[in-house]
Enzyme design. Structure first.
Site, short mmCIF file in Angstrom:
data_model
loop_
_atom_site.label_atom_id
_atom_site.label_comp_id
_atom_site.label_asym_id
_atom_site.label_seq_id
_atom_site.Cartn_x
_atom_site.Cartn_y
_atom_site.Cartn_z
N ARG A 1 -2.87 43.19 12.23
CA ARG A 1 -1.32 42.24 12.25
C ARG A 1 -0.30 43.22 13.65
O ARG A 1 -0.05 43.68 12.25
CB ARG A 1 -1.19 41.15 12.04
CG ARG A 1 -2.76 39.93 11.52
CD ARG A 1 -2.47 38.94 13.04
NE ARG A 1 -3.55 37.76 12.55
CZ ARG A 1 -4.22 37.88 13.15
NH1 ARG A 1 -4.77 39.22 12.85
NH2 ARG A 1 -5.15 37.14 13.12
N GLU B 1 0.47 41.15 22.54
CA GLU B 1 -0.78 41.10 22.94
C GLU B 1 -1.41 40.42 24.36
O GLU B 1 -1.43 39.40 24.15
CB GLU B 1 -1.63 41.06 21.76
CG GLU B 1 -1.53 42.51 20.92
CD GLU B 1 -2.58 42.17 20.17
OE1 GLU B 1 -2.42 43.13 19.18
OE2 GLU B 1 -2.87 41.07 19.58
N HIS C 1 -7.07 46.10 20.37
CA HIS C 1 -7.82 44.53 19.49
C HIS C 1 -8.91 43.86 19.86
O HIS C 1 -9.35 42.63 20.19
CB HIS C 1 -7.24 43.18 20.14
CG HIS C 1 -6.14 42.46 18.90
ND1 HIS C 1 -5.52 41.33 18.57
CD2 HIS C 1 -7.65 41.54 18.09
CE1 HIS C 1 -5.82 41.10 18.10
NE2 HIS C 1 -6.67 41.02 17.01
#
Length: 311
Positions: free
Chosen positions: A237, A266, A287
Site C-alpha cells: 500500500r 493512484e 499497481h
C-alpha cells in the site's frame, strides 16, 4: 439478490464474470462510476459490488434496501465500515487470490534492483557496451541474493509467498513486528521489533495493510537505520513509506535501491516525489503486481463464493 457492479472495468475486459452473475441471478454492470453517480446507480439494489468506488454513510442512509457490499479486492479503505455496521450492512472483501502474482512481482523488483537490470539495459541501448574496452560492462554494483537477509513486514498470505520464493534463492528470512504486534516465532521464522530488524536486512519487503498504525511505517528515521546498500520493496500500500523521505534517502545513498508498485495517490495525477527523474536505482510500477489474468479470475470466483454465503 439484486446486484450492481459499479466499476467492473477495474477487473479488465478479459475476465469472466459469469460466476458472480450465476449467484446473483443477473448483474447490472458499469465500467466506471464517478462519485456523483454512485447514489443514483445503487438505488433499488440490495447488493453492491465495487473495487475502488467509495461508499459512505450518505449512501447507506439514502438506500435502506442495501444489505451487502462486496468489495472485489482486499483493501476496505473505500468503505465507511462504521457507517455500514450502523446500518446493518454486511461488508465482505476478497483475500488469498494474489499470492503467486504478487510474490512473483516482488521477486522481479528485488532481482531487477539487485542485478541493476534496468541500468545495464539502458547502458546497452545507449551504446556504452559497444564502446567498452573489454567484453563486458561492470559499472553498476550487483548484489548476490544468496546468503542475504530478507525482512518481511506483514506475514499473511502474500508475505508467506515471498518468504517461500526468497528461501529458494538461499536468502535468510526474518519477520518484522508491526506496531502492536508481538515478537516471537512464526513458521520457524523469527519475528522481531522493527528497530531490531532494519539494521540487519539487505532487503525489506512490505506486505501489510495501510492503517493509522502503519502509515509512514518507514520514514526518514527508519531509512537511516538500514544498510547503505539495502533494498526496499513495497507491493502492498502507498503510505506505508514516507515517499519524500525515501526519495531523499536514495539521492543521498542512504539505501541502495527501491522497488514500488504502489503510491499514496493512484493514479498519481498530481505528481509524486518518487516520479522525479534524478532518483537512482528506483523502479516504480503502476499497481500492477496483482493483475495477472489468473489472479483477477480468482477474485471473481472468491467474490461469487462470498455472495453465495449470504444467500
Amino acid at each position: 439478490m439484486k446486484a450492481v457492479f459499479l466499476d467492473a472495468k477495474t477487473l479488465g475486459d478479459d475476465v469472466d464474470l459469469s460466476p458472480i452473475e450465476s449467484v446473483t441471478g443477473g448483474l447490472e454492470k458499469y465500467e466506471r462510476t464517478a462519485p456523483d453517480e454512485v447514489l443514483e446507480r445503487i438505488r433499488g439494489f440490495d447488493t453492491v459490488l465495487v473495487n475502488k468506488v467509495v461508499l459512505g454513510r450518505e449512501h447507506f442512509e439514502a438506500c435502506p434496501e442495501l444489505e451487502t457490499i462486496a468489495v472485489v479486492a482486499t483493501g476496505l479503505n473505500n468503505i465507511d465500515q462504521a457507517a455500514a455496521k450502523d446500518h446493518g450492512i454486511k461488508v465482505m472483501n476478497v483475500t488469498n487470490y494474489g499470492r503467486s502474482t504478487v510474490a512473483q512481482h516482488t521477486m522481479a523488483l528485488m532481482l531487477a534492483l539487485a542485478t541493476r537490470l534496468l541500468d545495464y539495459n539502458r547502458d546497452v541501448r545507449a551504446g556504452r557496451w559497444g564502446k567498452s574496452d573489454m567484453f563486458c560492462l561492470m559499472d553498476h554494483p550487483i548484489m548476490e541474493l544468496e546468503g542475504r537477509t530478507l525482512g518481511i513486514v506483514g506475514y499473511g498470505d502474500l508475505g508467506e509467498g515471498v518468504a517461500e520464493r526468497a528461501a529458494a534463492f538461499g536468502m535468510r528470512v526474518l519477520l518484522g513486528a508491526r506496531p502492536g504486534q508481538e515478537a516471537g516465532e512464526v513458521d520457524g521464522y523469527s519475528r522481531i521489533p522493527l528497530d531490531e530488524l532494519l539494521p540487519q536486512v539487505d532487503v525489506l519487503s512490505l506486505h501489510c495493510l495501510l492503517t493509522d498504525e502503519t502509515r509512514d511505517l518507514i520514514g526518514a528515521r527508519e531509512l537511516k537505520m538500514m544498510k547503505s546498500d539495502s533494498l526496499l520493496i513495497n507491493t502492498s500500500r502507498g503510505g506505508l513509506v514516507n515517499e519524500q523521505a525515501l526519495a531523499d534517502a536514495l539521492r543521498a545513498g542512504e539505501i541502495g535501491g527501491a522497488g514500488f508498485d504502489v503510491l499514496t495517490e493512484e493514479p498519481p495525477r498530481n505528481g509524486n516525489p518518487l516520479l522525479a527523474d534524478d532518483i537512482p536505482n528506483l523502479i516504480v510500477t503502476p499497481h500492477s503486481a496483482w493483475a495477472s489474468r489468473e489472479a483477477r479470475q480468482r477474485i471473481v470466483g472468491i467474490a461469487a463464493a462470498n455472495l453465495r454465503s449470504v444467500l
